[in-house]
Design a protein around this motif. Sequence first.
Motif, short mmCIF file in Angstrom:
data_model
loop_
_atom_site.label_atom_id
_atom_site.label_comp_id
_atom_site.label_asym_id
_atom_site.label_seq_id
_atom_site.Cartn_x
_atom_site.Cartn_y
_atom_site.Cartn_z
N ASP A 58 0.77 -1.38 -0.04
CA ASP A 58 0.10 -0.03 -0.08
C ASP A 58 0.85 1.21 -0.10
OD1 ASP A 58 1.04 -0.15 2.51
OD2 ASP A 58 -0.89 -0.19 3.61
N SER A 59 2.08 1.19 0.02
CA SER A 59 3.00 2.47 -0.05
C SER A 59 4.43 2.09 -0.43
CB SER A 59 3.23 2.86 1.43
OG SER A 59 3.65 2.20 2.35
N ILE A 60 5.38 3.12 -0.93
CA ILE A 60 6.65 2.86 -1.21
C ILE A 60 7.46 3.58 -0.08
CG2 ILE A 60 8.23 3.14 -2.99
CD1 ILE A 60 5.98 2.66 -4.91
N PRO A 61 8.47 2.98 0.11
CA PRO A 61 9.46 3.56 1.07
C PRO A 61 10.12 4.92 0.37
CG PRO A 61 9.86 1.34 1.14
CD PRO A 61 9.01 1.58 0.11
N LYS A 63 13.12 6.41 0.69
CA LYS A 63 14.36 6.49 -0.13
C LYS A 63 14.44 5.75 -1.42
CE LYS A 63 16.64 6.31 4.60
NZ LYS A 63 17.50 5.53 5.48
N TYR A 64 13.56 4.76 -1.38
CA TYR A 64 13.53 4.06 -2.74
C TYR A 64 13.04 4.82 -3.79
CZ TYR A 64 12.30 0.57 -6.15
OH TYR A 64 11.91 -0.33 -7.35
N LYS A 65 11.73 5.43 -3.55
CA LYS A 65 10.87 6.08 -4.47
C LYS A 65 11.97 7.30 -5.03
CE LYS A 65 6.93 7.75 -3.33
NZ LYS A 65 5.78 8.39 -2.57
N GLN A 66 12.76 8.07 -4.06
CA GLN A 66 13.66 9.21 -4.74
C GLN A 66 14.74 8.31 -5.43
OE1 GLN A 66 14.90 12.00 -1.72
NE2 GLN A 66 13.63 11.16 -0.35
N ALA A 67 15.17 7.34 -5.15
CA ALA A 67 16.12 6.71 -6.01
C ALA A 67 15.69 6.06 -7.11
CB ALA A 67 16.97 5.60 -5.31
N LEU A 68 14.45 5.61 -7.18
CA LEU A 68 13.81 4.97 -8.45
C LEU A 68 13.50 6.23 -9.45
CD1 LEU A 68 12.59 2.79 -10.27
CD2 LEU A 68 10.42 3.19 -8.85
N ILE A 145 0.72 4.23 -10.01
CA ILE A 145 2.02 3.55 -11.13
C ILE A 145 3.17 3.26 -10.20
CG2 ILE A 145 3.06 4.39 -13.04
CD1 ILE A 145 0.71 6.48 -13.43
N LEU A 146 3.67 4.06 -9.54
CA LEU A 146 4.96 3.82 -8.75
C LEU A 146 4.55 2.34 -8.25
CD1 LEU A 146 6.08 6.97 -7.24
CD2 LEU A 146 7.09 5.59 -9.18
N LEU A 147 3.43 2.10 -7.37
CA LEU A 147 3.27 0.93 -6.65
C LEU A 147 3.15 -0.36 -7.71
CD1 LEU A 147 0.53 1.87 -4.06
CD2 LEU A 147 2.79 0.99 -3.64
N CYS A 148 2.60 0.06 -8.70
CA CYS A 148 2.60 -1.11 -9.97
C CYS A 148 3.98 -1.54 -10.16
CB CYS A 148 1.79 -0.55 -10.95
SG CYS A 148 0.07 -1.29 -11.06
N TYR A 149 4.79 -0.34 -10.46
CA TYR A 149 6.37 -0.76 -10.97
C TYR A 149 7.11 -1.46 -9.88
CZ TYR A 149 11.02 0.03 -12.26
OH TYR A 149 12.42 -0.27 -12.74
N ALA A 150 6.88 -0.87 -8.57
CA ALA A 150 7.56 -1.64 -7.62
C ALA A 150 7.13 -3.04 -7.25
CB ALA A 150 7.73 -0.80 -6.29
N SER A 151 5.97 -3.32 -7.61
CA SER A 151 5.55 -4.89 -7.07
C SER A 151 5.79 -5.73 -8.33
CB SER A 151 3.97 -4.72 -6.84
OG SER A 151 3.81 -3.84 -5.59
N ASN A 152 6.22 -5.26 -9.48
CA ASN A 152 6.22 -6.23 -10.69
C ASN A 152 7.49 -6.20 -11.34
OD1 ASN A 152 3.10 -7.37 -11.01
ND2 ASN A 152 3.13 -5.35 -10.55
N ALA A 153 8.49 -5.24 -10.78
CA ALA A 153 9.80 -5.21 -11.49
C ALA A 153 10.40 -6.46 -11.33
CB ALA A 153 10.48 -3.98 -11.09
N PRO A 174 11.12 -3.23 3.20
CA PRO A 174 11.54 -2.16 2.34
C PRO A 174 11.78 -1.06 3.23
CG PRO A 174 9.82 -3.39 1.09
CD PRO A 174 9.90 -3.87 2.64
N THR A 175 10.89 -0.48 4.24
CA THR A 175 11.14 0.53 5.00
C THR A 175 12.21 0.46 5.70
OG1 THR A 175 9.80 -0.55 6.96
CG2 THR A 175 8.38 0.95 5.30
N ASN A 176 12.99 -0.51 5.84
CA ASN A 176 14.22 -0.27 6.89
C ASN A 176 15.51 -0.22 5.91
OD1 ASN A 176 12.76 -0.59 9.32
ND2 ASN A 176 13.08 -2.96 9.05
N LEU A 177 15.12 -0.15 4.51
CA LEU A 177 16.60 -0.06 3.67
C LEU A 177 17.26 0.96 3.65
CD1 LEU A 177 14.79 -1.33 0.25
CD2 LEU A 177 16.36 -2.65 1.99
N SER A 178 18.56 0.93 3.47
CA SER A 178 19.31 2.03 3.63
C SER A 178 19.44 2.84 2.39
CB SER A 178 20.78 1.70 3.92
OG SER A 178 21.43 0.59 3.08
N TRP A 179 20.18 3.85 2.24
CA TRP A 179 20.07 4.54 0.89
C TRP A 179 21.00 3.52 -0.20
CZ3 TRP A 179 17.56 8.30 -0.98
CH2 TRP A 179 17.02 9.27 -0.06
#
Length: 783
Positions: A58-61, A63-68, A145-153, A174-179
């Motif tokens: 239901d959400s994207i962390p 850090k990952y969103k910015q990097a993606l 759209i970002l959730l769709c990408y992150a869930s199926n890449a 994913p919420t615990n991932l470092s940069w």
Amino acid sequence: MRYLPALVSLLFVAVIFWIILPDPLFDDPLSTVVYDRSGELLGARVAEDGQWRFPVSDSIPGKYKQALILYEDRYFYFHPGINPASMARALYRNIREGKVVNGGSTITMQVMRMARNNRDRNVLQKLIESLLAIRFELSATKEEILLCYASNAPFGGNVVGLEAASWRYFGTEPTNLSWAESSLLAVLPNAPSLIHPGRNRDLLKQKRDRLLIKLYKSGSVDSLTCALARKEPLPRRPFPLPDHAGHITDYFMTHQPGARHNTTLKADLQSRAGEVARGHSRVLSQNEVHNLACLVMEVETGDVLAYIGNTMSDDGNTHGNHVDVIRAPRSTGSILKPLLFAGMMDRGLLLPGSLLPDVPVQYDGYSPKNFNRGYEGAVPAYQALERSLNVPSVFMLKRFGVEPFLNLLENLGFTTFPYSQEHYGLSLILGGAEATLWELAGVYGTLARLLNHYNETDGNYFNTDLHMPHLLDDGSGDWIPENPLEQGVISAGSVYLTFESMVRVNRPEEISLWYLMDSSSPIAWKTGTSFGFRDAWAIGITPEYLVAVWAGNADGEGRPGLTGLLAAAPVMFDLFDLLPGTTWFDKPADELSKAVVCSKSGYLAGIHCPSTDTVEVFSGGMNTRVCPYHRLVHLTHNGAFRVNSSCVKISDMKSEPWFVLPPLMEWYYKKKDPSYRVLPPVMEGCDHEEKGDMEIVYPLTGSMVVIPVELDGSKGKMVMEVAHRSAETEIYWHVNDRFIGTTHQYHRLAIDLEPGRHHLTVVDNRGNSASVDFRVLDKTTNE
């Protein structure tokens, strides 16, 4: 009208444009994943196609969103699905290099390519993806759209989607991932084959580090964070996914696969409960006991906090450890006895301290035995429960009725007793039926809720209190009776008195195990052991929590010493030690009454009870019978003989209240209670009209007897025994109407009998008689 064809064509194109989007966009099979109440992953099973592909989150962390976005599509939030400038730039570079070096696809276009199973890259497919991307942007938000990408890449190997990749490569959510980790996962779908150990790992690190530098230049991270992130190593190998609730995960994999299941479990308690169970399982395995199941439940909600369906073996053998024993029907042993005790009080058939017979008995060929094979003559009902005595329990069931008890069990929520009363018989209370740990926890939890809510709601009962444990946070697992409750299925007063007896559990022969009760918080608890030492049960209840434990072998093999007290109770108390401190149940005062009872018998005091106590009983118990064991006895002045008006003047008598048990109960009772006073003999010359001074101890009516073989191999004899109130009485023995002998004081006689049916009659010197029919079997034994 000349514009009509054009309008129709335009409308047709618009309709086609609107419906061209695949629905659903992705229909690939999903992994089955299980989370605790706070969203922590407990376990997962691979999807049907062998891929680790988690359901859409239901959400994207952040850090990952910015990097993606920085790596894949920096203008993501500004374009309508396609970026003409990026596509023109990619076309120019590809022509200049003479090969495809840049695709120019937006994140939305990549989602469309994944939805179409990553078809070949060419101009036609690129145009189709562009059209679909524009259409997708019209019906989905950027976050969707970002959730769709992150869930199926694709993230390399059989890993699909951000959440699966985070757990597989870094062992965390994913919420615990470092940069550094977020950046690695942002670049990986662009070249997923690089993740394999030993293959182009330097190239993968370079791609990650370049993205980290971009993040620094864009102001997303500072220089120190960037430098430290670039020093982080790449993952060496995939992590195994958590498997803290293996049997729960397998259950959902079988019944509701390919879905996200948010449970009521608490990950930390689940983990610690698993450690406790494994520690005890190692000890039990030394006795070839290989299976252990535990359930911890919150009473108020019925939420399951820890669920250990079975323990895993350390020796590499399965031993049936894959079986979820919590949901497997097993022989109940004595674990249902508190329900019968409560039911007896609820129906006004029993007071907590009423004496129950504990003597050899036979009911239509069924002869129950106590665990220690001994008898005490008579025991208070609460002691029979505390010490789990079998004979008094069968007596209670006989009086309560098998069918009414089955009805009570069904009304409380059990579903594992489908047969008639004839099928179960009186053995029902000693393990002659099966139940699951799940339903036992549900029923005992129901009793605790009824009691808790009774005082909170001014003495009301609610059908919503009757339900099985909850495992999903949507309340799945409810069981509610069809009809609303006009009154409790069982009274709060009876439940309270039952729990009060259960908190005092103590068996003198096992007093060395009292270290189990070192907790300062009271716990109502009960153990159970099935016939043949196949199932060991323990269940404990407080107003806040319930712990249920089963130990044994999944294949049904029994083991010596596999008892509820030795195998299951220690696990139960160790699990309670993991829980916060608890309180004790409030007294349901409106359903309890003060009763004056006979101190010796526990029945309502009669006029001949010399000593009484005032105790609290369930109000319905005020209609129980008056003490049947005290009566007025007429004696000579010196008390040496019983007399009556046929031989002594009334003025020469004295009358005294006397505690008198039936002969068979007396015969056993006086052995354990030296203070028990046997009635004096009747004085010579007095007419003795009283009956029941004599009972046959052995054989019982209807019994089948095996004659033993002596040590020298010769045929043994049958030893018959009679209980008589008067030690000086002579008894005359007859078998099949043939006189065989006389006994005095000790009424025991050995006789040689042939196989077949026999009739025993005994007569004392006052003409009192007793008789039984029995059968000698046509076989011998060395036992």
